[in-house]
Write a protein that holds these residues in place. Sequence first.
Motif, PDB file in Angstrom:
ATOM      1  N   SER A  57      50.753 -74.900 -29.531  1.00 57.48           N
ATOM      2  CA  SER A  57      52.195 -74.713 -29.720  1.00 57.48           C
ATOM      3  C   SER A  57      52.897 -74.354 -28.424  1.00 57.48           C
ATOM      4  N   CYS A  58      52.120 -74.147 -27.350  1.00 61.66           N
ATOM      5  CA  CYS A  58      52.677 -73.707 -26.070  1.00 61.66           C
ATOM      6  C   CYS A  58      52.596 -74.822 -25.038  1.00 61.66           C
ATOM      7  N   ASP A  96      66.416 -75.599 -21.381  1.00 61.02           N
ATOM      8  CA  ASP A  96      65.257 -75.707 -22.278  1.00 61.02           C
ATOM      9  C   ASP A  96      64.798 -74.328 -22.749  1.00 61.02           C
ATOM     10  N   THR A  97      64.338 -74.261 -23.983  1.00 57.50           N
ATOM     11  CA  THR A  97      63.605 -73.103 -24.485  1.00 57.50           C
ATOM     12  C   THR A  97      62.204 -73.586 -24.846  1.00 57.50           C
ATOM     13  N   VAL A  98      61.188 -73.012 -24.213  1.00 54.83           N
ATOM     14  CA  VAL A  98      59.806 -73.429 -24.457  1.00 54.83           C
ATOM     15  C   VAL A  98      58.934 -72.202 -24.682  1.00 54.83           C
ATOM     16  N   ARG A  99      57.801 -72.436 -25.309  1.00 54.22           N
ATOM     17  CA  ARG A  99      56.815 -71.385 -25.513  1.00 54.22           C
ATOM     18  C   ARG A  99      55.770 -71.468 -24.418  1.00 54.22           C
ATOM     19  N   PRO A 106      51.825 -65.842 -27.237  1.00 54.17           N
ATOM     20  CA  PRO A 106      52.952 -66.683 -26.833  1.00 54.17           C
ATOM     21  C   PRO A 106      54.238 -65.887 -26.606  1.00 54.17           C
ATOM     22  N   SER A 108      58.569 -66.980 -25.672  1.00 53.55           N
ATOM     23  CA  SER A 108      59.531 -68.061 -25.483  1.00 53.55           C
ATOM     24  C   SER A 108      60.400 -67.749 -24.287  1.00 53.55           C
ATOM     25  N   ARG A 110      63.823 -69.177 -21.864  1.00 52.91           N
ATOM     26  CA  ARG A 110      64.985 -70.051 -21.787  1.00 52.91           C
ATOM     27  C   ARG A 110      65.499 -70.027 -20.354  1.00 52.91           C
ATOM     28  N   ASP A 120      61.930 -64.142 -24.533  1.00 47.83           N
ATOM     29  CA  ASP A 120      61.664 -63.473 -25.803  1.00 47.83           C
ATOM     30  C   ASP A 120      60.331 -62.750 -25.655  1.00 47.83           C
ATOM     31  N   TRP A 262      64.697 -59.365 -26.113  1.00 47.84           N
ATOM     32  CA  TRP A 262      64.948 -60.344 -25.053  1.00 47.84           C
ATOM     33  C   TRP A 262      65.208 -59.644 -23.732  1.00 47.84           C
TER      34      TRP A 262
END
Length: 286
Positions: A57-58, A96-99, A106, A108, A110, A120, A262
């Motif tokens: 998922s990352c 972009d927001t990614v894990r 994990p 997140s 941004r 996050d 955050w």
Amino acid sequence: MQLHFSKMHGIGNDFVVLDCRHEAFPLDAAQIRALGDRHTGVGFDQLLSVEPARDRSCAFYYGIWNADGSPSGQCGNGVRCVAAWLHRAGALSLGDTVRLESPSGPVSVRLLNANEVAVDMGEPIFDPARIPFAAEHAADRYRIELDTDVLEIGAVSMGNPHAVVSVGDLTDSALQGLGPRLTVHERFAQGSNAGFVRQLDRGHLQLRVHERGAGWTQACGTGACAAMAVLHRRAEVDDSVQVDLPGGSLRIDWAGPGQPLWMTGPAAFAFEGEWPIPDAAGQTPG
């Protein structure tokens, strides 16, 4: 062998970043210490490796090592630098927001612009067994003995353990001795990062942190998160707080239990370099 690296920092908390997306991480603990030496190496608070993700998922995994060669579970300023490094490498676009996968799980990220990243950091952990911290049950405050001194602390994990102490004066010379002693206190089974926080008002904190494995640092992202979380749990700060550290400021936002925390702040490139990896005997190729 010449090791290519990027030197980066997040408000003075400095890092060496290694590209390990296509090759295995090449250093052992002794070589990490040699690279981290500020007199004979490159110098850093933490070493970061960018690697393929283990968690599907990352997008990527990042490893973290302290200057003494010990591994770390999380680094708030470090993950912002990883995100900025990935953007410059063409692997992460603005907005972009990614894990990303850290050693503790994990997170997140941004990318707000090329040099500012929101992360996050997950929900703060106050359960003593999960910090880990020796206590019968979770509490807002704990009394802890340091030889002849008794401190009142908050204990929390942000993926790594933190002890938070509220103080009235961050220039008090006594803190120089308290920080290292609190970092290795026996009630923290894995050691802790010791944060000393001065509250200016409900939305503004000042902080100094003595990090396990690194010592006093210009900034500590997870330390800023921990200080805000401890004071928020005590209902002493609002949901959005500015935290000033010696190297600069971070914004920490947390609405309370059940919500992610955050952290927003800058990431900067300092320089690129090549470093000859020493062998097991400490000799560099000549």
